[in-house]
Design a protein around this motif. Structure first.
Motif, mmCIF file in Angstrom:
data_model
loop_
_atom_site.group_PDB
_atom_site.id
_atom_site.type_symbol
_atom_site.label_atom_id
_atom_site.label_comp_id
_atom_site.label_asym_id
_atom_site.label_seq_id
_atom_site.Cartn_x
_atom_site.Cartn_y
_atom_site.Cartn_z
ATOM 1 N N TYR A 194 41.115 31.842 44.495
ATOM 2 C CA TYR A 194 41.622 32.022 43.129
ATOM 3 C C TYR A 194 40.525 32.694 42.323
ATOM 4 O O TYR A 194 39.448 32.136 42.149
ATOM 5 C CB TYR A 194 42.001 30.645 42.603
ATOM 6 N N VAL A 195 40.788 33.912 41.850
ATOM 7 C CA VAL A 195 39.804 34.688 41.097
ATOM 8 C C VAL A 195 40.359 34.985 39.714
ATOM 9 O O VAL A 195 41.534 35.358 39.572
ATOM 10 C CB VAL A 195 39.462 36.008 41.813
ATOM 11 N N ALA A 196 39.538 34.824 38.685
ATOM 12 C CA ALA A 196 39.911 35.179 37.316
ATOM 13 C C ALA A 196 39.003 36.298 36.829
ATOM 14 O O ALA A 196 37.781 36.201 36.927
ATOM 15 C CB ALA A 196 39.792 33.972 36.395
ATOM 16 N N PHE B 286 37.350 31.119 40.607
ATOM 17 C CA PHE B 286 36.073 31.814 40.659
ATOM 18 C C PHE B 286 36.129 32.906 39.600
ATOM 19 O O PHE B 286 36.929 33.837 39.702
ATOM 20 C CB PHE B 286 35.842 32.397 42.054
ATOM 21 N N GLU B 287 35.328 32.783 38.559
ATOM 22 C CA GLU B 287 35.347 33.728 37.446
ATOM 23 C C GLU B 287 34.312 34.829 37.678
ATOM 24 O O GLU B 287 33.144 34.542 37.953
ATOM 25 C CB GLU B 287 35.073 32.991 36.140
ATOM 26 N N THR B 288 34.729 36.067 37.549
ATOM 27 C CA THR B 288 33.821 37.182 37.830
ATOM 28 C C THR B 288 32.724 37.322 36.786
ATOM 29 O O THR B 288 31.680 37.906 37.062
ATOM 30 C CB THR B 288 34.590 38.512 37.912
ATOM 31 N N GLY B 289 32.969 36.809 35.567
ATOM 32 C CA GLY B 289 31.994 37.015 34.494
ATOM 33 C C GLY B 289 32.250 38.355 33.827
ATOM 34 O O GLY B 289 33.178 38.487 33.031
ATOM 35 N N PRO B 290 31.487 39.376 34.141
ATOM 36 C CA PRO B 290 31.751 40.687 33.535
ATOM 37 C C PRO B 290 33.028 41.309 34.072
ATOM 38 O O PRO B 290 33.487 40.974 35.169
ATOM 39 C CB PRO B 290 30.517 41.509 33.941
ATOM 40 N N MET B 291 33.587 42.228 33.290
ATOM 41 C CA MET B 291 34.731 43.002 33.758
ATOM 42 C C MET B 291 34.223 44.261 34.439
ATOM 43 O O MET B 291 33.154 44.783 34.097
ATOM 44 C CB MET B 291 35.651 43.354 32.590
ATOM 45 N N ARG C 194 42.496 45.198 45.286
ATOM 46 C CA ARG C 194 41.533 45.093 46.393
ATOM 47 C C ARG C 194 41.381 43.641 46.844
ATOM 48 O O ARG C 194 41.291 43.356 48.039
ATOM 49 C CB ARG C 194 40.166 45.647 45.978
ATOM 50 N N LEU C 195 41.366 42.732 45.898
ATOM 51 C CA LEU C 195 41.168 41.323 46.242
ATOM 52 C C LEU C 195 42.339 40.769 47.041
ATOM 53 O O LEU C 195 42.143 40.091 48.053
ATOM 54 C CB LEU C 195 40.940 40.508 44.968
ATOM 55 N N VAL C 196 43.571 41.037 46.604
ATOM 56 C CA VAL C 196 44.704 40.511 47.365
ATOM 57 C C VAL C 196 44.802 41.208 48.719
ATOM 58 O O VAL C 196 45.234 40.606 49.715
ATOM 59 C CB VAL C 196 46.038 40.622 46.586
ATOM 60 N N GLY C 197 44.384 42.473 48.788
ATOM 61 C CA GLY C 197 44.366 43.163 50.067
ATOM 62 C C GLY C 197 43.375 42.561 51.038
ATOM 63 O O GLY C 197 43.591 42.588 52.259
ATOM 64 N N ALA C 198 42.298 41.993 50.502
ATOM 65 C CA ALA C 198 41.276 41.375 51.351
ATOM 66 C C ALA C 198 41.644 39.964 51.776
ATOM 67 O O ALA C 198 41.074 39.434 52.730
ATOM 68 C CB ALA C 198 39.936 41.355 50.613
ATOM 69 N N GLY C 199 42.572 39.323 51.054
ATOM 70 C CA GLY C 199 42.977 37.974 51.425
ATOM 71 C C GLY C 199 42.883 36.944 50.327
ATOM 72 O O GLY C 199 43.203 35.770 50.549
ATOM 73 N N VAL C 200 42.433 37.323 49.119
ATOM 74 C CA VAL C 200 42.447 36.394 47.988
ATOM 75 C C VAL C 200 43.904 36.080 47.651
ATOM 76 O O VAL C 200 44.750 36.967 47.612
ATOM 77 C CB VAL C 200 41.720 37.008 46.769
ATOM 78 N N ARG C 201 44.201 34.823 47.384
ATOM 79 C CA ARG C 201 45.584 34.403 47.183
ATOM 80 C C ARG C 201 46.093 34.592 45.762
ATOM 81 O O ARG C 201 47.285 34.843 45.555
ATOM 82 C CB ARG C 201 45.743 32.936 47.584
ATOM 83 N N PHE C 202 45.211 34.449 44.770
ATOM 84 C CA PHE C 202 45.676 34.514 43.384
ATOM 85 C C PHE C 202 44.608 35.175 42.521
ATOM 86 O O PHE C 202 43.432 34.820 42.598
ATOM 87 C CB PHE C 202 45.979 33.119 42.837
ATOM 88 N N VAL C 203 45.041 36.126 41.687
ATOM 89 C CA VAL C 203 44.132 36.805 40.766
ATOM 90 C C VAL C 203 44.755 36.806 39.375
ATOM 91 O O VAL C 203 45.922 37.178 39.211
ATOM 92 C CB VAL C 203 43.855 38.258 41.196
#
Length: 432
Positions: free
Chosen positions: A155-157, A176-181, A278-287
């Motif tokens: 889960y990435v925000a 998991f928060e990226t912090g900067p955009m 890119r994230l969902v393509g790599a396998g991250v489930r939720f963005v």
């Protein structure tokens, strides 16, 4: 647990959390609060992207214009035709007009919570807020229910998530928060993944080895403690992520093809949407991707025309088209929503105020056939024309695309049984 009265745990916990935090890495703290669940094998969607339009965009100036309404309501913008005959949207969304076959517009979505915080919680969980209970966000539920690769966060925000994110599920399912955009043409320094201050992977490996030795030293005592067992689990996952080429590449927009990158603008929202693909393509489930600034109580039309709509048009059209080009749209559910709409009447400051009685949402992917409008608002955009679509219905539909039963029963930490979506049911005919 009282750490001050458990000497071994106190030392062990200090080493567990401090070993990486002491070198400036926030990732283990995040991963100690994230977990895995069981995947629903029958789902058409294997991942989801939630685009949150913070502040509440005007439905009547975006996807539900009323050209025949009185001057007090109609606004300054004109409709344009889309790639789907019969569907018309705002003239300042030309790119979204050209890919209207990729998404469904929900009109006549309605509720009665006009405060930002309450509306955000309602549209971000699918449950009307109540004082005694915090419901979990979509991302927390997906992180619990769907498995993900061990070296990627489930889960990435981008860049952060709202404070209600985990609700009664607990912080172990947080984002998991990226912090900067992300910024076009610049390497993205992701908080917790980017090593700095001279720290190397060898340093991280040595600290991980030290933790393993302390695991052995404390033996069964540590294994019986749920907190320490969880910390061990997630520290190992943090280590895997930091060593993973796959993880670093997923966050590296420079690795994207020019064909895909060219679908997006250079603004940070567009780049965030590109990163989501890119994230969902790599396998991250939720963005979760955030685009704030829609609270247009004054100067609504200038702000939308010159700032918000061009950015939304570029980023969101790029998102739909990139997912399609990558072959990911069928396996990725997309929900786009604010917390409410805005008043059909225009106020004395050329603005529109909060109006939850009528709003729009977009849904795409995950088996949803695009190019349709479901629901309808009345002639002045003041409320649903017939049967309203509730946020609960939207949530149930979103979960259904992911193979998650919206009526599944969870339990709060106190043992209280709670249905995932308390009052909603999937929208009829949405999935066909």
């Amino acid at each position: 647990m009282n750490f001050l009265n458990s000497g071994g745990i106190q030392r062990r916990d200090f080493l567990q959390v401090g070993a990486l935090a002491g070198i400036g890495l926030g990732l283990p703290e995040y991963l100690a609060l994230a977990g895995e669940g069981a995947e629903q094998a029958t789902a058409k969607a294997k991942a989801a992207i939630f685009v949150r339009l913070g502040g509440g965009p005007s439905h009547m100036d975006t996807f539900d214009l009323k050209p025949d309404a009185p001057d007090t309501h109609r606004g300054e913008f004109k409709e344009i035709a889309t790639s789907v005959p019969g569907i018309r949207i705002c003239e300042h969304l030309p790119k979204l007009a050209q890919c209207a076959d990729k998404y469904v517009i929900l009109r006549g979505v309605s509720h009665n919570l006009a405060a930002h915080e309450l509306g955000v919680q309602y549209l971000g969980t699918g449950n009307r807020p109540v004082p005694a209970l915090r419901y979990p966000s979509y991302g927390a539920v997906v992180a619990k229910e769907l498995t993900s690769p061990r070296d990627l966060p489930p889960y990435v925000a981008i860049p952060t998530e709202s404070g209600y994110a985990t609700g009664y599920l607990g912080v172990e399912h947080g984002p998991f928060e990226t912090g900067p955009m992300p910024q076009a043409g610049k390497p993205m320094r992701v908080r917790g993944l980017t090593l700095g201050n001279g720290v190397t992977l060898a340093d991280v490996d040595r600290r991980q080895d030290m933790l393993k030795r302390y695991d052995s030293a404390f033996g069964d005592f540590a294994k019986r403690d749920k907190l320490l067992t969880g910390m061990d689990e997630f520290s190992q996952r943090a280590h895997a992520m930091m060593r993973s080429d796959k993880t670093r590449e997923a966050f590296d927009l420079g690795r994207e093809s020019a064909t895909i990158s060219g679908l997006f603008g250079t603004d940070s929202f567009s780049q965030s949407c590109l990163l989501a693909t890119r994230l969902v393509g790599a396998g991250v489930r939720f963005v979760t991707v955030n685009l704030d600034g829609w609270d247009t109580h004054s100067d609504n039309f200038r702000a939308l025309k010159t700032q918000k709509l061009p950015v939304l048009d570029s980023g969101l059209s790029g998102l739909f088209l990139a997912l399609h080009e990558k072959g990911l749209l069928e396996s990725t559910a997309v929900l786009v929503t604010g917390e409410f709409g805005r008043t059909p009447t225009i106020n004395a400051r050329a603005g529109r105020d909060h109006w939850p009685r009528a709003m729009c949402c977009l849904l795409a992917g995950g088996g949803i056939q695009g190019g349709r409008v479901i629901g309808e608002s009345d002639a002045k955009g003041e409320g649903p024309k017939d049967t309203p679509i509730s946020p609960d219905n939207v949530a149930a539909s979103f979960y259904q695309t992911l193979g998650i039963d919206p009526r599944k029963e969870y339990h709060t930490p106190t043992g209280r049984p709670v249905m995932l979506v308390r009052d909603g049911a999937p929208i009829r005919d949405l999935l066909g």
